[in-house]
Design an enzyme around this catalytic site. Structure first.
Site, mmCIF file in Angstrom:
data_model
loop_
_atom_site.group_PDB
_atom_site.id
_atom_site.type_symbol
_atom_site.label_atom_id
_atom_site.label_comp_id
_atom_site.label_asym_id
_atom_site.label_seq_id
_atom_site.Cartn_x
_atom_site.Cartn_y
_atom_site.Cartn_z
ATOM 1 N N ASN A 151 1.189 -1.429 -0.121
ATOM 2 C CA ASN A 151 -0.073 -0.218 -0.107
ATOM 3 C C ASN A 151 0.859 1.051 0.021
ATOM 4 O O ASN A 151 -0.002 2.464 -0.439
ATOM 5 C CB ASN A 151 -0.288 0.188 1.456
ATOM 6 N N HIS A 201 -13.758 -0.078 -0.021
ATOM 7 C CA HIS A 201 -13.732 1.650 -0.313
ATOM 8 C C HIS A 201 -12.031 1.351 -1.263
ATOM 9 O O HIS A 201 -11.943 3.016 -1.872
ATOM 10 C CB HIS A 201 -13.668 1.738 0.945
ATOM 11 N N THR A 237 -26.461 -9.274 11.594
ATOM 12 C CA THR A 237 -27.168 -9.005 10.621
ATOM 13 C C THR A 237 -26.392 -8.470 9.490
ATOM 14 O O THR A 237 -25.543 -6.919 9.634
ATOM 15 C CB THR A 237 -28.169 -7.711 11.438
ATOM 16 N N CYS A 325 -3.752 4.178 7.777
ATOM 17 C CA CYS A 325 -3.779 3.890 8.829
ATOM 18 C C CYS A 325 -2.840 4.559 10.150
ATOM 19 O O CYS A 325 -3.348 4.381 11.364
ATOM 20 C CB CYS A 325 -4.071 1.991 9.283
#
Length: 393
Positions: A151, A201, A237, A325
């Site tokens: 990255n 994303h 969910t 990050c």
């Protein structure tokens, strides 16, 4: 003020086609997929369709795709899940020193809980040595986790060769493919991949949704416990709208892959060529096809990357000095240190990553505004002053 976004490795915008596909699942088609009426069956079918699109993109079966909350969760699940499910066979994991922190910190956690981890060195371009990988394997090795593409410096690892080594030694192979998906071809069967992480994303889909591919038949412990969603392997969910968005985004990415890669490569090379005309600049990472198409990481001696970022922001350019990050950290990039850069040079590096919204005009604008920024910052730098005093002008 003109805004030029050059941080696509950190995140991408959501494409209009993706958002349009998602919208009904926020309002009209909101049924819980686990219920038994038609409104719920509709959302269940939408999830199945998205799962099918992702399976097609990776060349795997639909029942090998599991939805997660993003790339970091997928990395955690893959590594912890394999470690604990197979600890009776061994406690040794192999990874590299240039992995995303979602992998490195997970391995560090396991080291505190009875596992042993080997962190492979990389060369000056960020590649692992395949012979060192083979030599690191012991009879206790249960997992190898090596990222597909880096990255920060764009290094594309020899994934097929790694997969072959792991298959021959009967070891699970996980790859963090978050940066690779949508930029280069990814075929889990051809590459002998056991587990693969990806995130929406990074490919013009929504944030907060990812996938873990788990090859059929692999035993893995659950990371999240609760209900029976995701065929009993990942409770909670389902995030229906985001799952639908990911399914649409990955379909678009694969459909336009060759065209996208060609254009990004041209823009990348144009940017690198322009910026390397700045004195005392250098490219971090490999050149050519071994580098991600839209990735440029340039080091500028005698100054710090944070100062460059602030100055670029003033000119409307969005960039980074490394992984988003860890942007709050003052430490130099672990990736740049791993490829052998001294601290002062690692501190002076800039990551510029391009995407579908990038134009030639954007690239030329960066090439225009960055050189005077570098010179101005050097004029204020004690390191630059020392350099001039030494007569190395």
């Amino acid at each position: 003020m003109k805004t030029v976004y050059m941080d696509y490795a950190a995140t991408t915008y959501v494409k209009p086609e993706v958002l349009n596909e998602m919208m009904p699942y926020f309002t009209e088609k909101f049924g819980n997929p686990s219920s038994f009426y038609d409104l719920s069956r509709e959302t269940s079918r939408a999830i199945d369709e998205a799962r099918g699109n992702i399976a097609k993109a990776l060349n795997c079966e639909t029942n090998e795709i599991y939805f997660t909350g993003g790339g970091s969760e997928s990395d955690n699940w893959a590594i912890k899940g394999i470690a604990y499910a197979h600890k009776n066979k061994g406690n040794h994991i192999i990874t590299s020193k240039v992995e995303h922190h979602a992998v490195l910190h997970t391995c560090e956690y396991l080291e505190k809980n009875g596992f042993e981890v080997t962190y492979l060195d990389v060369d000056e371009d960020g590649f692992i040595n395949l012979k060192e990988l083979e030599n690191a394997i012991t009879d206790k090795t249960i997992l190898v986790s090596i990222m597909f593409a880096n990255n920060e410096i764009g290094t594309i690892q020899p994934i097929k060769e790694i997969g072959t080594i792991c298959r021959e030694r009967k070891i699970f192979f996980h790859t963090d493919a978050v940066q690779a998906i949508g930029n280069i071809p990814v075929d889990v069967k051809e590459l002998n991949i056991s587990l693969l992480s990806l995130a929406a994303h990074k490919i013009y889909g929504p944030k907060g949704i990812g996938v873990l591919y788990i090859k059929r038949g692999i035993k893995i412990d659950n990371l999240i416990h609760g209900g029976g969603q995701e065929r009993g392997r990942r409770a909670g969910t389902e995030n229906i709208a985001s799952i639908v968005g990911l399914g649409k985004a990955i379909g678009l990415a694969v459909e336009n892959l060759d065209e996208h890669a060609k254009r990004m490569t041209e823009l990348r090379d144009r940017l690198i060529k322009g910026l390397l005309t700045i004195p005392y600049s250098n490219l971090n990472g490999p050149e050519g096809e071994q580098r991600l198409p839209g990735n440029a990481n340039i080091g500028f001696e005698f100054i710090e990357g944070e100062s460059i970022l602030l100055s670029l922001d003033f000119e409307g350019v969005c960039a980074s000095s490394g992984s988003a990050c860890t942007s709050g950290s003052l430490d130099p990039s672990h990736v740049l240190l791993a490829i052998g850069l001294p601290h002062e040079r690692a501190h002076g590096s800039l990551r510029l990553t391009m995407g579908d919204g990038t134009t030639e005009e954007d690239v030329d604008y960066v090439i225009e505004v960055l050189p005077p920024i570098i010179q101005r910052l050097r004029n204020m730098s004690p390191l630059w002053e020392d350099h001039l005093k030494k007569g190395e002008k």
